[in-house]
Design a protein around this motif. Structure first.
Motif, PDB file in Angstrom:
ATOM      1  N   ALA A  38      69.841   7.127  25.401  1.00 19.65           N
ATOM      2  CA  ALA A  38      70.858   8.090  24.953  1.00 19.65           C
ATOM      3  C   ALA A  38      70.223   9.230  24.153  1.00 19.65           C
ATOM      4  O   ALA A  38      70.662   9.580  23.058  1.00 19.65           O
ATOM      5  CB  ALA A  38      71.952   7.399  24.145  1.00 19.65           C
ATOM      6  N   VAL A  39      69.176   9.795  24.732  1.00 17.27           N
ATOM      7  CA  VAL A  39      68.456  10.927  24.146  1.00 17.27           C
ATOM      8  C   VAL A  39      68.737  12.137  25.024  1.00 17.27           C
ATOM      9  O   VAL A  39      68.777  12.011  26.249  1.00 17.27           O
ATOM     10  CB  VAL A  39      66.936  10.628  24.113  1.00 17.27           C
ATOM     11  CG1 VAL A  39      66.140  11.837  23.705  1.00 17.27           C
ATOM     12  CG2 VAL A  39      66.651   9.447  23.193  1.00 17.27           C
ATOM     13  N   PRO A  40      68.934  13.320  24.442  1.00 20.80           N
ATOM     14  CA  PRO A  40      69.174  14.508  25.263  1.00 20.80           C
ATOM     15  C   PRO A  40      68.029  14.748  26.256  1.00 20.80           C
ATOM     16  O   PRO A  40      66.869  14.876  25.865  1.00 20.80           O
ATOM     17  CB  PRO A  40      69.267  15.647  24.247  1.00 20.80           C
ATOM     18  CG  PRO A  40      69.612  14.990  22.955  1.00 20.80           C
ATOM     19  CD  PRO A  40      68.982  13.624  23.004  1.00 20.80           C
ATOM     20  N   ALA A  41      68.365  14.769  27.535  1.00 19.97           N
ATOM     21  CA  ALA A  41      67.352  14.916  28.589  1.00 19.97           C
ATOM     22  C   ALA A  41      66.576  16.221  28.464  1.00 19.97           C
ATOM     23  O   ALA A  41      65.405  16.287  28.835  1.00 19.97           O
ATOM     24  CB  ALA A  41      68.014  14.818  29.961  1.00 19.97           C
ATOM     25  N   ALA A  42      67.194  17.260  27.947  1.00 16.36           N
ATOM     26  CA  ALA A  42      66.515  18.555  27.811  1.00 16.36           C
ATOM     27  C   ALA A  42      65.479  18.529  26.679  1.00 16.36           C
ATOM     28  O   ALA A  42      64.523  19.301  26.699  1.00 16.36           O
ATOM     29  CB  ALA A  42      67.535  19.655  27.547  1.00 16.36           C
ATOM     30  N   PHE A  43      65.648  17.644  25.708  1.00 15.23           N
ATOM     31  CA  PHE A  43      64.776  17.606  24.540  1.00 15.23           C
ATOM     32  C   PHE A  43      63.600  16.646  24.723  1.00 15.23           C
ATOM     33  O   PHE A  43      62.515  16.865  24.195  1.00 15.23           O
ATOM     34  CB  PHE A  43      65.602  17.187  23.317  1.00 15.23           C
ATOM     35  CG  PHE A  43      64.881  17.319  22.014  1.00 15.23           C
ATOM     36  CD1 PHE A  43      64.679  18.560  21.437  1.00 15.23           C
ATOM     37  CD2 PHE A  43      64.412  16.196  21.355  1.00 15.23           C
ATOM     38  CE1 PHE A  43      64.011  18.680  20.233  1.00 15.23           C
ATOM     39  CE2 PHE A  43      63.748  16.303  20.149  1.00 15.23           C
ATOM     40  CZ  PHE A  43      63.545  17.548  19.583  1.00 15.23           C
ATOM     41  N   LEU A  44      63.801  15.591  25.486  1.00 13.87           N
ATOM     42  CA  LEU A  44      62.803  14.528  25.583  1.00 13.87           C
ATOM     43  C   LEU A  44      61.445  14.973  26.128  1.00 13.87           C
ATOM     44  O   LEU A  44      60.414  14.507  25.619  1.00 13.87           O
ATOM     45  CB  LEU A  44      63.343  13.350  26.391  1.00 13.87           C
ATOM     46  CG  LEU A  44      62.486  12.095  26.313  1.00 13.87           C
ATOM     47  CD1 LEU A  44      62.376  11.573  24.893  1.00 13.87           C
ATOM     48  CD2 LEU A  44      63.037  11.028  27.228  1.00 13.87           C
ATOM     49  N   PRO A  45      61.361  15.852  27.122  1.00 16.95           N
ATOM     50  CA  PRO A  45      60.023  16.240  27.607  1.00 16.95           C
ATOM     51  C   PRO A  45      59.107  16.804  26.522  1.00 16.95           C
ATOM     52  O   PRO A  45      57.900  16.561  26.532  1.00 16.95           O
ATOM     53  CB  PRO A  45      60.328  17.288  28.679  1.00 16.95           C
ATOM     54  CG  PRO A  45      61.669  16.871  29.199  1.00 16.95           C
ATOM     55  CD  PRO A  45      62.415  16.403  27.970  1.00 16.95           C
ATOM     56  N   ARG A  46      59.666  17.518  25.544  1.00 15.86           N
ATOM     57  CA  ARG A  46      58.844  18.036  24.442  1.00 15.86           C
ATOM     58  C   ARG A  46      58.273  16.888  23.614  1.00 15.86           C
ATOM     59  O   ARG A  46      57.118  16.912  23.203  1.00 15.86           O
ATOM     60  CB  ARG A  46      59.654  18.975  23.555  1.00 15.86           C
ATOM     61  CG  ARG A  46      59.872  20.330  24.205  1.00 15.86           C
ATOM     62  CD  ARG A  46      60.682  21.223  23.329  1.00 15.86           C
ATOM     63  NE  ARG A  46      62.083  20.995  23.723  1.00 15.86           N
ATOM     64  CZ  ARG A  46      63.128  21.482  23.126  1.00 15.86           C
ATOM     65  NH1 ARG A  46      62.994  22.228  22.069  1.00 15.86           N
ATOM     66  NH2 ARG A  46      64.336  21.234  23.567  1.00 15.86           N
ATOM     67  N   VAL A  47      59.097  15.891  23.354  1.00 14.89           N
ATOM     68  CA  VAL A  47      58.641  14.725  22.598  1.00 14.89           C
ATOM     69  C   VAL A  47      57.564  13.989  23.387  1.00 14.89           C
ATOM     70  O   VAL A  47      56.528  13.594  22.838  1.00 14.89           O
ATOM     71  CB  VAL A  47      59.836  13.790  22.274  1.00 14.89           C
ATOM     72  CG1 VAL A  47      59.361  12.470  21.694  1.00 14.89           C
ATOM     73  CG2 VAL A  47      60.811  14.482  21.328  1.00 14.89           C
ATOM     74  N   MET A  48      57.774  13.840  24.692  1.00 12.62           N
ATOM     75  CA  MET A  48      56.804  13.130  25.525  1.00 12.62           C
ATOM     76  C   MET A  48      55.478  13.878  25.586  1.00 12.62           C
ATOM     77  O   MET A  48      54.411  13.261  25.593  1.00 12.62           O
ATOM     78  CB  MET A  48      57.369  12.904  26.929  1.00 12.62           C
ATOM     79  CG  MET A  48      58.629  12.051  26.963  1.00 12.62           C
ATOM     80  SD  MET A  48      58.520  10.477  26.068  1.00 12.62           S
ATOM     81  CE  MET A  48      57.283   9.610  27.024  1.00 12.62           C
ATOM     82  N   THR A  49      55.525  15.205  25.600  1.00 16.89           N
ATOM     83  CA  THR A  49      54.304  16.006  25.583  1.00 16.89           C
ATOM     84  C   THR A  49      53.515  15.747  24.306  1.00 16.89           C
ATOM     85  O   THR A  49      52.288  15.604  24.335  1.00 16.89           O
ATOM     86  CB  THR A  49      54.633  17.504  25.727  1.00 16.89           C
ATOM     87  OG1 THR A  49      55.252  17.706  27.004  1.00 16.89           O
ATOM     88  CG2 THR A  49      53.403  18.377  25.600  1.00 16.89           C
ATOM     89  N   GLU A  50      54.203  15.664  23.183  1.00 16.21           N
ATOM     90  CA  GLU A  50      53.529  15.394  21.910  1.00 16.21           C
ATOM     91  C   GLU A  50      52.930  13.988  21.889  1.00 16.21           C
ATOM     92  O   GLU A  50      51.827  13.774  21.384  1.00 16.21           O
ATOM     93  CB  GLU A  50      54.500  15.601  20.755  1.00 16.21           C
ATOM     94  CG  GLU A  50      54.869  17.069  20.586  1.00 16.21           C
ATOM     95  CD  GLU A  50      56.089  17.292  19.710  1.00 16.21           C
ATOM     96  OE1 GLU A  50      56.747  16.311  19.315  1.00 16.21           O
ATOM     97  OE2 GLU A  50      56.383  18.466  19.430  1.00 16.21           O
ATOM     98  N   LEU A  51      53.638  13.026  22.456  1.00 16.49           N
ATOM     99  CA  LEU A  51      53.113  11.661  22.534  1.00 16.49           C
ATOM    100  C   LEU A  51      51.874  11.614  23.434  1.00 16.49           C
ATOM    101  O   LEU A  51      50.921  10.891  23.137  1.00 16.49           O
ATOM    102  CB  LEU A  51      54.191  10.698  23.037  1.00 16.49           C
ATOM    103  CG  LEU A  51      55.372  10.465  22.084  1.00 16.49           C
ATOM    104  CD1 LEU A  51      56.503   9.738  22.788  1.00 16.49           C
ATOM    105  CD2 LEU A  51      54.909   9.708  20.837  1.00 16.49           C
ATOM    106  N   ALA A  52      51.893  12.385  24.512  1.00 18.45           N
ATOM    107  CA  ALA A  52      50.736  12.453  25.410  1.00 18.45           C
ATOM    108  C   ALA A  52      49.548  13.110  24.711  1.00 18.45           C
ATOM    109  O   ALA A  52      48.412  12.630  24.818  1.00 18.45           O
ATOM    110  CB  ALA A  52      51.093  13.198  26.688  1.00 18.45           C
ATOM    111  N   ARG A  53      49.795  14.201  23.983  1.00 18.04           N
ATOM    112  CA  ARG A  53      48.721  14.879  23.245  1.00 18.04           C
ATOM    113  C   ARG A  53      48.056  13.947  22.240  1.00 18.04           C
ATOM    114  O   ARG A  53      46.865  14.050  21.980  1.00 18.04           O
ATOM    115  CB  ARG A  53      49.266  16.099  22.498  1.00 18.04           C
ATOM    116  CG  ARG A  53      49.282  17.330  23.312  1.00 18.04           C
ATOM    117  CD  ARG A  53      49.535  18.560  22.452  1.00 18.04           C
ATOM    118  NE  ARG A  53      50.078  19.581  23.314  1.00 18.04           N
ATOM    119  CZ  ARG A  53      51.204  20.229  23.122  1.00 18.04           C
ATOM    120  NH1 ARG A  53      51.924  20.006  22.050  1.00 18.04           N
ATOM    121  NH2 ARG A  53      51.621  21.119  23.987  1.00 18.04           N
ATOM    122  N   ALA A  54      48.854  13.056  21.662  1.00 14.44           N
ATOM    123  CA  ALA A  54      48.334  12.119  20.669  1.00 14.44           C
ATOM    124  C   ALA A  54      47.636  10.925  21.325  1.00 14.44           C
ATOM    125  O   ALA A  54      47.101  10.063  20.628  1.00 14.44           O
ATOM    126  CB  ALA A  54      49.475  11.633  19.778  1.00 14.44           C
TER     127      ALA A  54
END
Length: 135
Positions: A38-54
């Motif tokens: 239940a996370v906004p689909a438009a917002f999640l890719p940015r979070v996933m990009t940060e997790l990938a960078r880390a």
């Protein structure tokens, strides 16, 4: 570090929980993670990009792409996730003056708040993704 999670921190933890529960080696799309958590689909890719960078997730680009954990959930702390998506720890300034503590020293509340922040950081550092994904 703030003494509460931002939405970004919450979304990062929730996404990582979804990846932990996925079958080993399986990639989950951002859309699937967003729907499950239940996370906004438009917002999640940015979070996933940060997790990938880390280095916490491995992205797979393309139409059938997605994300999987980069390492075992027991080797990822909640602090790793929070720092990846919220950035480095911040002291938040003086709670009595809403600015930096006095130039000549610390305010009366400084030690209490600093100790609380340190305890929070240690608790997050000592809590693995594997443990929170079980609940």
């Amino acid at each position: 570090m703030q003494l509460h999670l931002t939405r970004r921190g919450s979304y990062g933890i929730r996404a990582m929980v979804s990846l932990t529960r996925a079958p080993a080696g399986e990639y989950l799309s951002a859309r699937a993670i967003a729907a499950e958590q239940a996370v906004p689909a438009a917002f999640l890719p940015r979070v996933m990009t940060e997790l990938a960078r880390a280095g916490l997730v491995v992205p797979l680009e393309g139409r059938t792409g997605g994300y999987r954990l980069a390492r075992s959930a027991s080797d990822i702390s909640v602090l790793d996730i929070v720092r990846a998506v919220e950035g480095p720890d911040r002291d938040g300034g003086c709670i009595l003056r809403n600015a930096a503590c006095l130039a000549g020293g610390e305010c009366a509340a400084h030690v209490v708040i600093a100790d609380a922040r340190a305890a929070l950081v240690e608790r997050l550092r000592g809590s693995s993704l594997a443990v929170i994904a079980r609940t």
